[in-house]
Design a protein around this motif. Structure first.
Motif, PDB file in Angstrom:
ATOM      1  N   ASP A 180       0.796  -1.221   0.000  1.00  0.00           N
ATOM      2  CA  ASP A 180       0.000   0.000   0.000  1.00  0.00           C
ATOM      3  C   ASP A 180       0.830   1.273   0.000  1.00  0.00           C
ATOM      4  N   GLY A 181       2.012   1.254   0.581  1.00  0.00           N
ATOM      5  CA  GLY A 181       2.823   2.462   0.628  1.00  0.00           C
ATOM      6  C   GLY A 181       3.659   2.689  -0.601  1.00  0.00           C
ATOM      7  N   ASP A 182       3.680   1.755  -1.539  1.00  0.00           N
ATOM      8  CA  ASP A 182       4.553   1.816  -2.699  1.00  0.00           C
ATOM      9  C   ASP A 182       3.884   2.597  -3.819  1.00  0.00           C
ATOM     10  N   THR A 183       3.824   3.928  -3.687  1.00  0.00           N
ATOM     11  CA  THR A 183       3.228   4.786  -4.694  1.00  0.00           C
ATOM     12  C   THR A 183       4.199   5.902  -5.020  1.00  0.00           C
ATOM     13  N   ALA A 184       5.106   5.633  -5.955  1.00  0.00           N
ATOM     14  CA  ALA A 184       6.172   6.579  -6.280  1.00  0.00           C
ATOM     15  C   ALA A 184       5.622   7.898  -6.804  1.00  0.00           C
TER      16      ALA A 184
ATOM     17  N   HIS B 147      -5.993   4.021  -6.443  1.00  0.00           N
ATOM     18  CA  HIS B 147      -4.736   3.365  -6.778  1.00  0.00           C
ATOM     19  C   HIS B 147      -4.023   2.939  -5.497  1.00  0.00           C
ATOM     20  N   ALA B 148      -3.950   1.624  -5.284  1.00  0.00           N
ATOM     21  CA  ALA B 148      -3.211   1.109  -4.136  1.00  0.00           C
ATOM     22  C   ALA B 148      -1.730   1.383  -4.295  1.00  0.00           C
ATOM     23  N   ASN B 149      -1.247   1.291  -5.536  1.00  0.00           N
ATOM     24  CA  ASN B 149       0.108   1.700  -5.886  1.00  0.00           C
ATOM     25  C   ASN B 149       0.083   2.115  -7.345  1.00  0.00           C
ATOM     26  N   ASP B 150       1.246   2.363  -7.949  1.00  0.00           N
ATOM     27  CA  ASP B 150       1.270   2.881  -9.311  1.00  0.00           C
ATOM     28  C   ASP B 150       0.826   1.863 -10.349  1.00  0.00           C
ATOM     29  N   ASN B 151       0.677   0.612  -9.975  1.00  0.00           N
ATOM     30  CA  ASN B 151       0.312  -0.424 -10.945  1.00  0.00           C
ATOM     31  C   ASN B 151      -1.060  -1.048 -10.708  1.00  0.00           C
TER      32      ASN B 151
ATOM     33  N   GLY C  86       4.047  -0.669 -16.473  1.00  0.00           N
ATOM     34  CA  GLY C  86       5.074   0.355 -16.572  1.00  0.00           C
ATOM     35  C   GLY C  86       5.072   1.338 -15.427  1.00  0.00           C
ATOM     36  N   ASP C  87       5.954   2.333 -15.536  1.00  0.00           N
ATOM     37  CA  ASP C  87       6.088   3.372 -14.519  1.00  0.00           C
ATOM     38  C   ASP C  87       5.046   4.462 -14.725  1.00  0.00           C
TER      39      ASP C  87
END
Length: 209
Positions: free
Chosen positions: A25-29, A70-74, A114-115
């Motif tokens: 959950d914290g992985d949102t660049a 969005h839980a993260n960027d993906n 992707g990013d």
């Protein structure tokens, strides 16, 4: 049974997609947690809704809206639906003999490849939809009213986002909604498993924040 297998598979895949999201959950660049998209969408029902009958339903264009957490960027969870009804002319060999309206809403798990800052980002989604059928106006020999139940089932999505700025992006997507309806007259079912099964194509603009 076929539909139950489809729904079970869609629920299983959606769960598998969403589970890693909560673990990361914290992985949102990008720092973006939400996105919204407004689109112009074409919806085309199945071209052969009644097996053995020469009946067809025209497609239509209507606005659609989506909101994604969005839980993260993906990985994200999207709520998508039509902001207005799609109107479908029902035709047979002798021409038009009625109209029906549809308005779908769906909840899906999505994976964006992707990013977050790359120009083009394809994505896929899988979830569950409920499509409200209303304002059925179908001519019958005795003047009785024909109604349709609401199709519901799995929805699959493919699409691509094109980043314009860190906030704004353009989107193109296609969706397939699996689901049949029953036709009823005076409370009695007169036809089962009328294939609605529409596909959609949408083009829109979105924002992340």
């Amino acid at each position: 049974m076929h539909r139950l297998r489809i729904l079970g598979l869609s629920a299983s895949i959606a769960t598998l997609l969403a589970a890693p999201a909560f673990a990361q959950d914290g992985d949102t660049a990008s720092g973006k947690r939400f996105s919204v998209v407004g689109s112009a969408t074409v919806l085309q029902p199945d071209s052969d809704p009644l097996s053995g009958a020469r009946v067809d339903a025209d497609g239509d264009v209507a606005p659609t809206l989506s909101a994604t957490w969005h839980a993260n960027d993906n990985i994200g969870v999207e709520l998508w639906g039509a902001a207005d009804r799609f109107t479908h002319r029902v035709r047979g060999d002798a021409g038009k003999f009625g109209t029906v309206e549809s308005q779908p809403i769906a909840l899906s798990a999505q994976y964006h490849f992707g990013d977050a800052d790359q120009t083009f980002r394809p994505f896929v989604g899988l979830g569950y939809h409920h499509t409200n059928i209303s304002h059925e106006d179908i001519a019958t020999a005795d003047g009785s009213h024909i109604g349709l139940t609401s199709p519901k089932g799995a929805i699959g999505t493919v699409g691509v986002d094109m980043n314009i700025t860190p906030t704004w992006f353009a989107r193109a997507d296609a969706r397939y909604l699996d689901g049949d309806a029953d036709a009823r007259r005076a409370g009695e079912t007169v036809a089962r498993d009328v294939r609605f099964n529409p596909w959609t194509v949408g083009i829109g603009i979105g924002a992340r924040f």
